[in-house]
Motif scaffolding. Structure first.
Motif, PDB file in Angstrom:
ATOM      1  N   ARG A   5       0.833  -1.206   0.000  1.00  0.00           N
ATOM      2  CA  ARG A   5       0.000   0.000   0.000  1.00  0.00           C
ATOM      3  C   ARG A   5       0.869   1.257   0.000  1.00  0.00           C
ATOM      4  N   PHE A  36       2.718   1.550  -3.475  1.00  0.00           N
ATOM      5  CA  PHE A  36       1.843   2.049  -4.530  1.00  0.00           C
ATOM      6  C   PHE A  36       1.451   3.510  -4.287  1.00  0.00           C
ATOM      7  N   ARG A  47       2.128   6.505  -6.855  1.00  0.00           N
ATOM      8  CA  ARG A  47       1.071   7.419  -7.300  1.00  0.00           C
ATOM      9  C   ARG A  47       1.435   8.876  -7.015  1.00  0.00           C
ATOM     10  N   ARG A  83      -0.143  -8.649  -7.939  1.00  0.00           N
ATOM     11  CA  ARG A  83      -0.474  -7.359  -7.318  1.00  0.00           C
ATOM     12  C   ARG A  83       0.120  -6.205  -8.123  1.00  0.00           C
ATOM     13  N   ILE A 132      -1.864  -5.751 -11.420  1.00  0.00           N
ATOM     14  CA  ILE A 132      -3.130  -5.042 -11.177  1.00  0.00           C
ATOM     15  C   ILE A 132      -2.863  -3.542 -11.037  1.00  0.00           C
ATOM     16  N   PHE A 133      -1.832  -3.186 -10.266  1.00  0.00           N
ATOM     17  CA  PHE A 133      -1.491  -1.775 -10.080  1.00  0.00           C
ATOM     18  C   PHE A 133      -1.127  -1.129 -11.414  1.00  0.00           C
ATOM     19  N   GLU A 156      -1.828  -2.094 -14.492  1.00  0.00           N
ATOM     20  CA  GLU A 156      -3.002  -2.014 -15.374  1.00  0.00           C
ATOM     21  C   GLU A 156      -3.900  -0.842 -14.991  1.00  0.00           C
ATOM     22  N   LYS A 157      -4.099  -0.670 -13.709  1.00  0.00           N
ATOM     23  CA  LYS A 157      -4.957   0.409 -13.223  1.00  0.00           C
ATOM     24  C   LYS A 157      -4.348   1.783 -13.497  1.00  0.00           C
ATOM     25  N   GLU A 158      -3.029   1.877 -13.407  1.00  0.00           N
ATOM     26  CA  GLU A 158      -2.339   3.161 -13.520  1.00  0.00           C
ATOM     27  C   GLU A 158      -1.601   3.364 -14.853  1.00  0.00           C
ATOM     28  N   LYS A 159      -1.840   2.486 -15.824  1.00  0.00           N
ATOM     29  CA  LYS A 159      -1.030   2.524 -17.045  1.00  0.00           C
ATOM     30  C   LYS A 159      -1.090   3.867 -17.772  1.00  0.00           C
ATOM     31  N   CYS A 160      -2.170   4.568 -17.687  1.00  0.00           N
ATOM     32  CA  CYS A 160      -2.279   5.884 -18.346  1.00  0.00           C
ATOM     33  C   CYS A 160      -1.463   6.944 -17.605  1.00  0.00           C
ATOM     34  N   ASN A 161      -1.140   6.694 -16.359  1.00  0.00           N
ATOM     35  CA  ASN A 161      -0.412   7.668 -15.553  1.00  0.00           C
ATOM     36  C   ASN A 161       1.072   7.353 -15.415  1.00  0.00           C
TER      37      ASN A 161
END
Length: 91
Positions: free
Chosen positions: A40, A43, A47, A75, A78-79, A81-86
């Motif tokens: 946590r 990540f 971010r 894990r 997943i992170f 994939e979720k944040e790939k645009c950033n």
């Protein structure tokens, strides 16, 4: 890991520091903990800094995620994939 609570308080300050190298050190503080990695926090630090243009911050994010992926690839996937645009291509 013995002083993890104390270290976490310091790293939580460092990740917001104006100095690039201090922020980078906070990200890299998550290296080599393997199964004891606080994902946590890792990540959250990623971010916090992922929008930066600084090469060494991007590299630190990539390094930390790559190392943690050796322990918990699902894990990290997943992170990412979720944040790939950033995330930067370097990260």
């Amino acid at each position: 890991l013995e002083n993890r609570k104390d270290t976490k308080k310091i790293m939580d300050r460092w990740i917001k520091d104006d100095d690039t190298w201090i922020r980078r050190a906070a990200i890299l503080s998550q290296l080599k903990h393997k199964q004891d990695t606080d994902h946590r926090t890792l990540f959250r630090y990623c971010r916090t800094c992922m929008g930066e243009s600084e090469f060494f911050i991007k590299k630190a994010i990539g390094w930390a995620l790559r190392e943690y992926s050796k322990t918990d690839p699902d894990r990290v996937l997943i992170f990412v994939e979720k944040e790939k645009c950033n995330l930067s291509g370097l990260s």
